[in-house]
Design a protein around this motif. Sequence first.
Motif, PDB file in Angstrom:
ATOM      1  N   THR A 366       8.054  -3.892 -49.266  1.00  0.00           N
ATOM      2  CA  THR A 366       7.549  -3.707 -50.626  1.00  0.00           C
ATOM      3  C   THR A 366       7.542  -5.053 -51.331  1.00  0.00           C
ATOM      4  O   THR A 366       8.554  -5.747 -51.368  1.00  0.00           O
ATOM      5  CB  THR A 366       8.428  -2.716 -51.406  1.00  0.00           C
ATOM      6  OG1 THR A 366       8.536  -1.498 -50.663  1.00  0.00           O
ATOM      7  CG2 THR A 366       7.830  -2.423 -52.771  1.00  0.00           C
ATOM      8  N   SER A 367       6.372  -5.411 -51.882  1.00  0.00           N
ATOM      9  CA  SER A 367       6.258  -6.700 -52.555  1.00  0.00           C
ATOM     10  C   SER A 367       5.214  -6.595 -53.656  1.00  0.00           C
ATOM     11  O   SER A 367       4.209  -5.896 -53.509  1.00  0.00           O
ATOM     12  CB  SER A 367       5.855  -7.794 -51.570  1.00  0.00           C
ATOM     13  OG  SER A 367       5.625  -9.016 -52.246  1.00  0.00           O
ATOM     14  N   GLU A 398       5.049 -17.835 -55.096  1.00  0.00           N
ATOM     15  CA  GLU A 398       6.062 -17.564 -54.085  1.00  0.00           C
ATOM     16  C   GLU A 398       6.364 -16.071 -54.104  1.00  0.00           C
ATOM     17  O   GLU A 398       6.725 -15.512 -55.143  1.00  0.00           O
ATOM     18  CB  GLU A 398       7.327 -18.369 -54.375  1.00  0.00           C
ATOM     19  CG  GLU A 398       7.145 -19.868 -54.195  1.00  0.00           C
ATOM     20  CD  GLU A 398       8.442 -20.621 -54.387  1.00  0.00           C
ATOM     21  OE1 GLU A 398       9.493 -19.962 -54.542  1.00  0.00           O
ATOM     22  OE2 GLU A 398       8.419 -21.863 -54.382  1.00  0.00           O
ATOM     23  N   ALA A 399       6.190 -15.422 -52.960  1.00  0.00           N
ATOM     24  CA  ALA A 399       6.359 -13.971 -52.887  1.00  0.00           C
ATOM     25  C   ALA A 399       7.817 -13.594 -52.659  1.00  0.00           C
ATOM     26  O   ALA A 399       8.565 -14.303 -51.995  1.00  0.00           O
ATOM     27  CB  ALA A 399       5.497 -13.405 -51.769  1.00  0.00           C
ATOM     28  N   THR A 400       8.203 -12.456 -53.227  1.00  0.00           N
ATOM     29  CA  THR A 400       9.481 -11.832 -52.912  1.00  0.00           C
ATOM     30  C   THR A 400       9.192 -10.459 -52.334  1.00  0.00           C
ATOM     31  O   THR A 400       8.175  -9.844 -52.646  1.00  0.00           O
ATOM     32  CB  THR A 400      10.370 -11.687 -54.155  1.00  0.00           C
ATOM     33  OG1 THR A 400       9.676 -10.891 -55.129  1.00  0.00           O
ATOM     34  CG2 THR A 400      10.686 -13.056 -54.748  1.00  0.00           C
ATOM     35  N   ALA A 401      10.069  -9.968 -51.482  1.00  0.00           N
ATOM     36  CA  ALA A 401       9.804  -8.693 -50.808  1.00  0.00           C
ATOM     37  C   ALA A 401      11.111  -7.985 -50.494  1.00  0.00           C
ATOM     38  O   ALA A 401      12.132  -8.621 -50.225  1.00  0.00           O
ATOM     39  CB  ALA A 401       9.014  -8.921 -49.523  1.00  0.00           C
ATOM     40  N   ALA A 402      11.075  -6.656 -50.553  1.00  0.00           N
ATOM     41  CA  ALA A 402      12.183  -5.820 -50.093  1.00  0.00           C
ATOM     42  C   ALA A 402      11.809  -5.273 -48.726  1.00  0.00           C
ATOM     43  O   ALA A 402      10.716  -4.754 -48.529  1.00  0.00           O
ATOM     44  CB  ALA A 402      12.418  -4.673 -51.074  1.00  0.00           C
ATOM     45  N   VAL A 403      12.726  -5.416 -47.766  1.00  0.00           N
ATOM     46  CA  VAL A 403      12.420  -5.093 -46.371  1.00  0.00           C
ATOM     47  C   VAL A 403      13.364  -4.010 -45.871  1.00  0.00           C
ATOM     48  O   VAL A 403      14.578  -4.100 -46.066  1.00  0.00           O
ATOM     49  CB  VAL A 403      12.561  -6.348 -45.473  1.00  0.00           C
ATOM     50  CG1 VAL A 403      12.181  -6.015 -44.028  1.00  0.00           C
ATOM     51  CG2 VAL A 403      11.699  -7.480 -46.014  1.00  0.00           C
ATOM     52  N   GLU A 404      12.778  -2.976 -45.242  1.00  0.00           N
ATOM     53  CA  GLU A 404      13.561  -1.906 -44.634  1.00  0.00           C
ATOM     54  C   GLU A 404      13.135  -1.770 -43.177  1.00  0.00           C
ATOM     55  O   GLU A 404      11.943  -1.589 -42.889  1.00  0.00           O
ATOM     56  CB  GLU A 404      13.333  -0.583 -45.370  1.00  0.00           C
ATOM     57  CG  GLU A 404      14.078   0.596 -44.762  1.00  0.00           C
ATOM     58  CD  GLU A 404      13.725   1.912 -45.421  1.00  0.00           C
ATOM     59  OE1 GLU A 404      14.105   2.976 -44.870  1.00  0.00           O
ATOM     60  OE2 GLU A 404      13.051   1.884 -46.477  1.00  0.00           O
ATOM     61  N   ILE A 405      14.087  -1.885 -42.253  1.00  0.00           N
ATOM     62  CA  ILE A 405      13.786  -1.828 -40.828  1.00  0.00           C
ATOM     63  C   ILE A 405      14.583  -0.706 -40.170  1.00  0.00           C
ATOM     64  O   ILE A 405      15.788  -0.583 -40.392  1.00  0.00           O
ATOM     65  CB  ILE A 405      14.119  -3.157 -40.116  1.00  0.00           C
ATOM     66  CG1 ILE A 405      13.263  -4.305 -40.681  1.00  0.00           C
ATOM     67  CG2 ILE A 405      13.892  -3.047 -38.618  1.00  0.00           C
ATOM     68  CD1 ILE A 405      13.630  -5.649 -40.114  1.00  0.00           C
ATOM     69  N   ILE A 406      13.880   0.123 -39.405  1.00  0.00           N
ATOM     70  CA  ILE A 406      14.536   1.091 -38.529  1.00  0.00           C
ATOM     71  C   ILE A 406      14.361   0.575 -37.115  1.00  0.00           C
ATOM     72  O   ILE A 406      13.234   0.496 -36.610  1.00  0.00           O
ATOM     73  CB  ILE A 406      13.911   2.494 -38.677  1.00  0.00           C
ATOM     74  CG1 ILE A 406      13.999   2.982 -40.116  1.00  0.00           C
ATOM     75  CG2 ILE A 406      14.581   3.478 -37.730  1.00  0.00           C
ATOM     76  CD1 ILE A 406      13.258   4.275 -40.362  1.00  0.00           C
ATOM     77  N   TRP A 407      15.444   0.180 -36.476  1.00  0.00           N
ATOM     78  CA  TRP A 407      15.339  -0.467 -35.166  1.00  0.00           C
ATOM     79  C   TRP A 407      15.526   0.572 -34.054  1.00  0.00           C
ATOM     80  O   TRP A 407      16.584   1.142 -33.906  1.00  0.00           O
ATOM     81  CB  TRP A 407      16.382  -1.569 -35.029  1.00  0.00           C
ATOM     82  CG  TRP A 407      16.152  -2.426 -33.821  1.00  0.00           C
ATOM     83  CD1 TRP A 407      16.896  -2.462 -32.685  1.00  0.00           C
ATOM     84  CD2 TRP A 407      15.082  -3.343 -33.624  1.00  0.00           C
ATOM     85  NE1 TRP A 407      16.367  -3.335 -31.789  1.00  0.00           N
ATOM     86  CE2 TRP A 407      15.255  -3.908 -32.340  1.00  0.00           C
ATOM     87  CE3 TRP A 407      13.993  -3.742 -34.399  1.00  0.00           C
ATOM     88  CZ2 TRP A 407      14.372  -4.844 -31.807  1.00  0.00           C
ATOM     89  CZ3 TRP A 407      13.114  -4.698 -33.885  1.00  0.00           C
ATOM     90  CH2 TRP A 407      13.314  -5.234 -32.606  1.00  0.00           C
TER      91      TRP A 407
END
Length: 410
Positions: A366-367, A398-407
């Motif tokens: 999400t960004s 400059e971008a900021t982002a929230a990252v969610e990973i399901i590995w």
Amino acid sequence: DLSFAKEPWYVHCNHPVLQREVLVANQQDWLLFRQETFQSALIEWAEYIHKLGGAVEYNAGKGFNSNYRMYCAINEEALYPHADMLFNEGALQLGYNRVGSPHTRIREHKVVQNFDLPLMTYNHNTHLLAEAFSFNPGMVGMWSVGDDPAAETEKLRFFKFYQKYKHYQTKQVSLAEIAILLDNESITFSQLETPLALCSLTQLLQEETIPFNFIYNKDLDALAPYKLLLIPSMRCLKEQAAKKISDWARTGGRLLTTGKTGMYDDYSRLRSKIKTIRTLQDLYRMKQSENVFTALTGEDYSQDFVKSIGAGMAAHICELQYLSEPNSDTPDEWRIEAEHINRPINSNAIMTIINQLLPVRNLRVTSEQDVLVDLCRRKDTGEGLAHIFNISFAKKIEATAAVEIIWREP
């Protein structure tokens, strides 16, 4: 001996790129004949070069937004397995078009990623180098003629970074959950509808920060890694390919088709509900069409739908709505220019269906700014790698982002 071969009339007085759809069998055969003769020569030369111990590099045309299959007789599914590296003069540069749509060269990189080939491009700044590092399985940059290394501090800094982390590029495998099928004949015979659908749908996925991969008919026996298969307006889909896709969908796969996908048969004829003509009424009903996936879904593909199929699901979107289309009276129509590559107007409806087919994704980013993403792993170590590439640098942001990973990988 081709002395008695008669070229189709359009070669002489009406350029083939002015035809939006090539429907005449003779012209279709001519386009495929050009591909076959061209690739057989290049493959023969490649084998000879390899016997001499050399490396083979193919020029891969002008980029994904051009119909290089029709215009340049390039069929990458046949050619690229015989190359060691590729060169692309990609017409799209990083930045934004006149209506504010962000543009990248991820499409070109994703094509060669399928064949695990390095792609040389004109990477004249560090952002282009970073894009190549993120989505290209090998080649990164080239010095320009006359460059003074002492004055190129940013490039030198990037090359040092590359030397340290290059195995995260050269040994990476994409873990994208969405595959997009590229069918050679469907794209070759369509000057506008299929290439424009491909550009607009990949643009939508790019802007929605959803990783995707391109696949070919050669990959249909290995669909297991993918959750969703997207087929945009591939009208000439063969029966054998459709059967493999249908079997995959029944066992849990999710299939999304658009436009005229599957409406033409193995001989590029409109698929008809009437298989045998026995009466005059049958003859009149010959133009009542069906889809190659009708046997899977029971639908006539005249309207949008989403439905469960065995353990999987299937959906169809009849029409992609565009902001604008290329003019039909310009020889440059073989290249879909940057101002025409935008997400479809009905993107919200498309994303509703995609989210219904794929409610849980391994990577969510999400960004507020435009970023490009991929989820990968290293072949040798199994380490995970999330690429988050800032497109909005072109606006000095400059971008900021929230990252969610399901590995899910071992």
